[in-house]
Design a protein around this motif. Structure first.
Motif, PDB file in Angstrom:
ATOM      1  N   ILE A  63     -51.017  23.718  36.536  1.00 45.38           N
ATOM      2  CA  ILE A  63     -51.686  24.899  35.987  1.00 45.38           C
ATOM      3  C   ILE A  63     -50.756  25.535  34.953  1.00 45.38           C
ATOM      4  N   ALA A  64     -51.156  25.431  33.707  1.00 49.76           N
ATOM      5  CA  ALA A  64     -50.344  25.972  32.618  1.00 49.76           C
ATOM      6  C   ALA A  64     -50.598  27.467  32.452  1.00 49.76           C
ATOM      7  N   ILE A  71     -43.842  32.878  32.724  1.00 46.57           N
ATOM      8  CA  ILE A  71     -45.129  32.194  32.663  1.00 46.57           C
ATOM      9  C   ILE A  71     -44.871  30.700  32.771  1.00 46.57           C
ATOM     10  N   SER A  72     -45.660  30.006  33.568  1.00 44.85           N
ATOM     11  CA  SER A  72     -45.475  28.561  33.705  1.00 44.85           C
ATOM     12  C   SER A  72     -45.742  27.876  32.369  1.00 44.85           C
ATOM     13  N   ASP A  73     -45.047  26.774  32.131  1.00 42.98           N
ATOM     14  CA  ASP A  73     -45.226  26.063  30.870  1.00 42.98           C
ATOM     15  C   ASP A  73     -46.446  25.144  30.944  1.00 42.98           C
ATOM     16  N   ILE A  74     -46.579  24.285  29.956  1.00 41.10           N
ATOM     17  CA  ILE A  74     -47.753  23.425  29.868  1.00 41.10           C
ATOM     18  C   ILE A  74     -47.856  22.478  31.055  1.00 41.10           C
ATOM     19  N   ASP A  75     -46.725  22.138  31.650  1.00 45.55           N
ATOM     20  CA  ASP A  75     -46.717  21.254  32.816  1.00 45.55           C
ATOM     21  C   ASP A  75     -46.761  22.025  34.125  1.00 45.55           C
ATOM     22  N   GLY A  76     -47.049  23.339  34.053  1.00 42.95           N
ATOM     23  CA  GLY A  76     -47.106  24.157  35.256  1.00 42.95           C
ATOM     24  C   GLY A  76     -45.748  24.522  35.815  1.00 42.95           C
ATOM     25  N   VAL A  77     -44.682  24.237  35.092  1.00 47.80           N
ATOM     26  CA  VAL A  77     -43.317  24.424  35.584  1.00 47.80           C
ATOM     27  C   VAL A  77     -42.780  25.803  35.195  1.00 47.80           C
ATOM     28  N   TYR A 110     -53.183  33.625  24.799  1.00 46.84           N
ATOM     29  CA  TYR A 110     -52.242  34.643  25.252  1.00 46.84           C
ATOM     30  C   TYR A 110     -51.537  35.216  24.034  1.00 46.84           C
ATOM     31  N   ILE A 111     -51.776  36.500  23.772  1.00 50.40           N
ATOM     32  CA  ILE A 111     -51.204  37.180  22.614  1.00 50.40           C
ATOM     33  C   ILE A 111     -50.046  38.054  23.078  1.00 50.40           C
ATOM     34  N   ASN A 112     -48.883  37.919  22.423  1.00 50.92           N
ATOM     35  CA  ASN A 112     -47.719  38.739  22.753  1.00 50.92           C
ATOM     36  C   ASN A 112     -47.681  39.932  21.798  1.00 50.92           C
ATOM     37  N   SER A 113     -47.467  41.125  22.349  1.00 48.72           N
ATOM     38  CA  SER A 113     -47.438  42.334  21.522  1.00 48.72           C
ATOM     39  C   SER A 113     -46.299  42.309  20.513  1.00 48.72           C
ATOM     40  N   ASN A 114     -45.320  41.432  20.725  1.00 46.09           N
ATOM     41  CA  ASN A 114     -44.243  41.254  19.755  1.00 46.09           C
ATOM     42  C   ASN A 114     -44.794  40.503  18.545  1.00 46.09           C
ATOM     43  N   GLY A 115     -45.235  41.254  17.564  1.00 42.93           N
ATOM     44  CA  GLY A 115     -45.814  40.664  16.364  1.00 42.93           C
ATOM     45  C   GLY A 115     -47.240  40.197  16.530  1.00 42.93           C
ATOM     46  N   TYR A 116     -47.836  40.477  17.692  1.00 44.56           N
ATOM     47  CA  TYR A 116     -49.191  40.006  18.001  1.00 44.56           C
ATOM     48  C   TYR A 116     -49.333  38.519  17.662  1.00 44.56           C
ATOM     49  N   ALA A 117     -48.346  37.765  18.151  1.00 46.99           N
ATOM     50  CA  ALA A 117     -48.314  36.325  17.929  1.00 46.99           C
ATOM     51  C   ALA A 117     -48.965  35.590  19.092  1.00 46.99           C
ATOM     52  N   VAL A 118     -49.444  34.392  18.809  1.00 47.57           N
ATOM     53  CA  VAL A 118     -49.948  33.516  19.867  1.00 47.57           C
ATOM     54  C   VAL A 118     -48.747  33.008  20.655  1.00 47.57           C
ATOM     55  N   GLN A 119     -48.681  33.339  21.926  1.00 47.68           N
ATOM     56  CA  GLN A 119     -47.610  32.840  22.782  1.00 47.68           C
ATOM     57  C   GLN A 119     -48.010  31.527  23.439  1.00 47.68           C
ATOM     58  N   SER A 120     -49.282  31.398  23.761  1.00 46.07           N
ATOM     59  CA  SER A 120     -49.796  30.133  24.289  1.00 46.07           C
ATOM     60  C   SER A 120     -51.305  30.129  24.135  1.00 46.07           C
ATOM     61  N   VAL A 121     -51.861  28.930  24.138  1.00 48.93           N
ATOM     62  CA  VAL A 121     -53.313  28.786  24.014  1.00 48.93           C
ATOM     63  C   VAL A 121     -53.749  27.544  24.772  1.00 48.93           C
ATOM     64  N   GLN A 176     -53.380  22.328  24.234  1.00 46.50           N
ATOM     65  CA  GLN A 176     -52.562  23.375  24.827  1.00 46.50           C
ATOM     66  C   GLN A 176     -51.302  23.508  23.985  1.00 46.50           C
ATOM     67  N   GLN A 177     -50.952  24.743  23.656  1.00 45.92           N
ATOM     68  CA  GLN A 177     -49.765  24.983  22.856  1.00 45.92           C
ATOM     69  C   GLN A 177     -48.991  26.163  23.439  1.00 45.92           C
ATOM     70  N   LYS A 178     -47.696  26.011  23.487  1.00 48.87           N
ATOM     71  CA  LYS A 178     -46.816  27.061  23.989  1.00 48.87           C
ATOM     72  C   LYS A 178     -45.747  27.330  22.935  1.00 48.87           C
ATOM     73  N   TYR A 179     -45.513  28.619  22.652  1.00 47.56           N
ATOM     74  CA  TYR A 179     -44.567  29.029  21.623  1.00 47.56           C
ATOM     75  C   TYR A 179     -43.412  29.802  22.261  1.00 47.56           C
ATOM     76  N   SER A 180     -42.257  29.752  21.610  1.00 47.54           N
ATOM     77  CA  SER A 180     -41.111  30.565  22.029  1.00 47.54           C
ATOM     78  C   SER A 180     -40.591  31.340  20.823  1.00 47.54           C
ATOM     79  N   PHE A 181     -39.918  32.452  21.104  1.00 47.95           N
ATOM     80  CA  PHE A 181     -39.394  33.320  20.041  1.00 47.95           C
ATOM     81  C   PHE A 181     -37.970  32.869  19.742  1.00 47.95           C
ATOM     82  N   ILE A 182     -37.807  32.083  18.664  1.00 49.61           N
ATOM     83  CA  ILE A 182     -36.534  31.443  18.345  1.00 49.61           C
ATOM     84  C   ILE A 182     -35.549  32.445  17.741  1.00 49.61           C
TER      85      ILE A 182
END
Length: 787
Positions: free
Chosen positions: A34-35, A50-56, A271-282, A297-303
């Motif tokens: 469950i991602a 939040i769990s990643d794409i592999d549910g981890v 999933y929208i993050n209030s930090n810049g209203y960016a897509v954090q995951s979809v 499924q896509q997961k983003y990180s704030f580099i």
């Protein structure tokens, strides 16, 4: 020294094991991960993950208690000390439908979506000046449940329980420089059943790199992105949950197309993050997609606290039904991300895809280190089983065979059979049966010698020829061709075809032919990035097979000799290439494609009679108008500066034939094939696909396509062309048509549909015909669709 290294590794591992643990959240019934589940640590709503794409997810040793929630599942609170396994199952819960409350206040999800749309330009990683990263890609092909005989089902079931059909892993380094300079360098690849790197695939090459384009293109279908301007009028959005993470809030929003939609849409959670209203995951899936279902499924990180960037990309395709069904799963894990490194155009090669020579020689230690997680038992068994099968039945040879089959060749020992020469059909020859054979790599590695012969059952004549092909290995993809042929050439076509398809359905209408005996030499190469280059020379003895003579200064000429040198340049904006079957292939794109061919007639060379300059230019492009569909057009122009025989002029742009009334793109639908003759012209062919205007549900879902074609031309020295009828297009030619595609859809092998459609076209203006009924043409169309 060796013992010291082992000691260091043991200390490092011990330190990591004491710092925390990894857990996987799975579905209680299916055991699928469950991602993007929300996990709260120690009852602190500001602390968690939040769990990643592999549910981890990872929990440090300071975490004693967790609360897990995910939309559609029952929440769970537990103490980590009570866990006997690192797998945590969640049960689905049956909940009532969301209550609809009518108020004057705005849907809160709409405000968040509009903010996300407003910040798209800033958050889109492809708007960075440059970036580099490394990816580990894993692709699996699995058979799904199929309706087959019980004995067969038992055997298949046993196989699929223990092994997949196919698995491949690839490690690649990627570079990007704005606007569209890219390089994918494959440094390691491993494929079940294969020893060569011919099938090195990148899992993220099929899906979009980021979730910010207005349309997400999947299998040549454009799906409207819920994160796009005006999407709140197209999609249903619901704010499902809010998670607090430090100073930021994560908004979980569900989306699906509105009822009675007329566009291709997606459904899922963003999933929208209030930090810049960016897509954090979809997590998105195609909506009502017919025989093929695609999920991403896509997961983003704030580099480095600078920019959101993809971290994990998953892609799944389920295709087919009860008789034939396959599932394709692709996973990409991105690492070593560097934002805005000092790259220049010189850092990018001509070909954006490369495979290092030792890519297939990486050992077990390399793969163990590079993987995000160890292989599952089923994945490991797939390598063992498929490698064993591949060794016995020679998968590498089968793959090479398949690669040639795609190019129209059937491979034997020492020679390849050219399938395109087996049978041809046109209105002049009727059915032509023949064969072509070419030596393959069993004789020479990069040299092929061959020939063809065929017999027309309507003109009762043989056609034949031979050629020598030389491929020069390297990044320029240089190919040399020396050819002789005694053959037919349709009037108005070129000996030097630039970027032509292997098969053109319009060829069946060919009726006006020149018999040619020709020698030619051609070269082609990748000159620069996005640019293809061709240079050629040919000389031919030409005999028109129709009633015609050319008046050359008072002398009537029927047969003649023509020698010509050609230069062709193709420029492809935002060109994307793929390496499949160890062959570089251009991926179909809506971006502009320019093709320019210059030909110079050489009088007195090998007895040639004519000197002239000939130029032809085409521009192909498609673009979308949001909410209104896609427009596709071709601009086609040509110019000749001297009087030359009929067969070398411009004609054949018509496609009306009462025996075969089919819709041909980039041809005039209401003009007969050779109705007009020109030595200069400008044609514009356009069609606009409105999509499924009526509705996107149910059985009757035709696509509505509007055609508008225009053309104008002229012909100098028209009196020199004797004994043949033609018109001159020196006034604007106009036609309009309406086509309905996929009126009838026939199930094809349970993997897609054969779509049948029809269209009506009308010519008007200066070139309309005296009998108004003849200005209207009815045609049929056919195609293949997964929907």
């Amino acid at each position: 020294m060796k013992n010291l290294l082992i000691l260091v590794l043991l200390i490092a591992f011990e330190g990591f094991s004491q710092s925390g643990s990894l857990f996987t959240i799975v579905d209680f019934d299916t055991n699928e991960p469950i991602a993007f589940a929300n996990i709260i640590f120690n009852d602190d709503v500001y602390s968690g993950t939040i769990s990643d794409i592999d549910g981890v997810f990872y929990a440090s040793n300071t975490v004693q208690k967790i609360t897990i929630s995910y939309i559609g599942y029952a929440s769970k609170t537990l103490n980590l000390s009570d866990l006997s396994s690192n797998k945590i199952p969640l049960k689905k819960e049956i909940s009532a439908l969301d209550e609809v409350v009518i108020t004057n206040s705005e849907n809160p999800a709409h405000r968040i979506i509009r903010n996300a749309v407003k910040n798209k330009k800033f958050n889109n990683p492809e708007n960075l000046n440059a970036f580099t990263y490394q990816s580990y890609d894993k692709i699996i092909v699995d058979g799904e449940e199929m309706e087959v005989e019980e004995d067969t089902l038992n055997e298949l079931g046993k196989f699929f329980e223990k092994s997949y059909l196919f698995i491949t892993e690839t490690v690649a380094k990627h570079k990007y420089l704005k606007p569209k300079f890219t390089e994918d360098s494959i440094i390691a690849t491993r494929t079940s059943g294969l020893k060569t790197p011919s099938f090195a695939l990148l899992a993220n090459s099929i899906q979009p790199f980021s979730f910010y384009e207005d349309y997400i293109t999947l299998f040549e279908t454009d799906y409207l992105n819920p994160i796009s301007k005006g999407s709140t009028k197209k999609y249903k959005f619901r704010l499902k949950e809010e998670y607090l993470r430090g100073k930021d809030t994560i908004f979980a929003i569900s989306f699906e197309p509105n009822n009675n939609r007329n566009f291709e849409g997606l459904k899922g959670l963003v999933y929208i993050n209030s930090n810049g209203y960016a897509v954090q995951s979809v997590d998105a899936t195609t909506f009502n997609s017919g025989k093929i279902e695609v999920s991403i499924q896509q997961k983003y990180s704030f580099i480095k606290d600078e920019h959101w960037f993809p971290e994990q990309l998953n892609f799944q395709i389920s295709i087919g039904g009860k008789y034939a069904a396959l599932k394709y799963l692709g996973k990409s894990y991105l690492s070593d991300v560097k934002l805005n490194p000092p790259l220049t155009k010189k850092d990018f090669p001509v070909l954006p895809i490369g495979i290092q020579k030792d890519a297939v020689k990486k050992d077990v230690a390399f793969w163990t280190t590079i993987r995000q997680d160890s292989l599952t038992e089923k994945e490991t068994r797939t390598y063992v089983v498929i490698d064993s099968i591949g060794e016995k039945i020679k998968f590498d040879k089968i793959l090479n065979f398949s690669a040639k089959l795609v190019k129209g060749r059937f491979s034997f020992k020492y020679v390849d059979l050219d399938l395109t020469k087996l049978f041809l059909y046109n209105k002049f020859e009727g059915l032509r049966l023949g064969a072509g054979f070419y030596t393959n790599e069993d004789v020479f590695e990069n040299v092929s010698i061959g020939g063809f012969a065929g017999y027309g059952f309507q003109d009762y004549e043989w056609k034949y020829g031979g050629e020598l092909l030389i491929d020069i290995p390297g990044k320029k993809e240089i190919q040399l061709q020396l050819k002789y042929e005694n053959n037919l050439k349709e009037t108005g076509t070129s000996y030097f075809k630039h970027n032509q398809r292997l098969f053109n359905a319009r060829d069946v209408l060919g009726e006006q032919m020149d018999q040619i005996e020709a020698f030619s030499f051609n070269t082609k190469m990748k000159l620069f990035r996005n640019i293809d280059w061709k240079v050629g020379f040919h000389t031919a003895k030409i005999n028109p097979l129709y009633d015609y003579s050319f008046n050359a200064n008072g002398t009537s000429v029927v047969s003649y000799t023509n020698s010509e040198i050609n230069i062709g340049v193709g420029y492809f904006v935002n060109e994307k290439l793929s390496n499949i079957f160890n062959s570089i292939t251009r991926i179909a794109s809506d971006d502009p494609a320019f093709n320019l061919t210059y030909s110079r007639g050489l009088s007195n060379v090998f007895g040639s009679n004519f000197s002239y300059n000939k130029i032809r230019f085409t521009l192909d492009h498609s673009f979308r108008t949001k909410g209104l569909g896609k427009t596709t057009y071709r601009l086609d122009m040509g110019f000749i500066d001297s009087a030359i025989p009929y067969g070398q002029l411009f004609t054949g742009e018509g496609s009306y034939d009462n025996v075969f009334p089919y819709v041909f793109h980039n041809y005039f639908q209401t003009a007969e094939p050779y109705e007009f003759l020109s030595d200069r012209y400008v044609n514009l062919f356009t069609y606009h696909n409105f999509g499924m205007l009526l509705n996107n549900k149910g059985f009757f879902t035709p696509e509505v396509v509007l055609h508008n074609n225009f053309g104008i031309g002229d012909l100098s020295h028209a009196s020199k062309h004797e004994n043949i009828a033609f018109n001159i297009k020196n006034e604007l030619f106009l036609e309009t048509g309406l086509e309905l595609r996929n009126i009838l859809k026939l199930n094809y092998l349970d993997v897609g549909y054969l779509g049948l459609g029809a269209g009506g076209f009308y010519r008007y203006g200066f070139h309309n015909l005296p009998d108004s009924g003849h200005n209207f043409v009815f045609k049929f169309a056919a195609g293949f669709t997964f929907k």
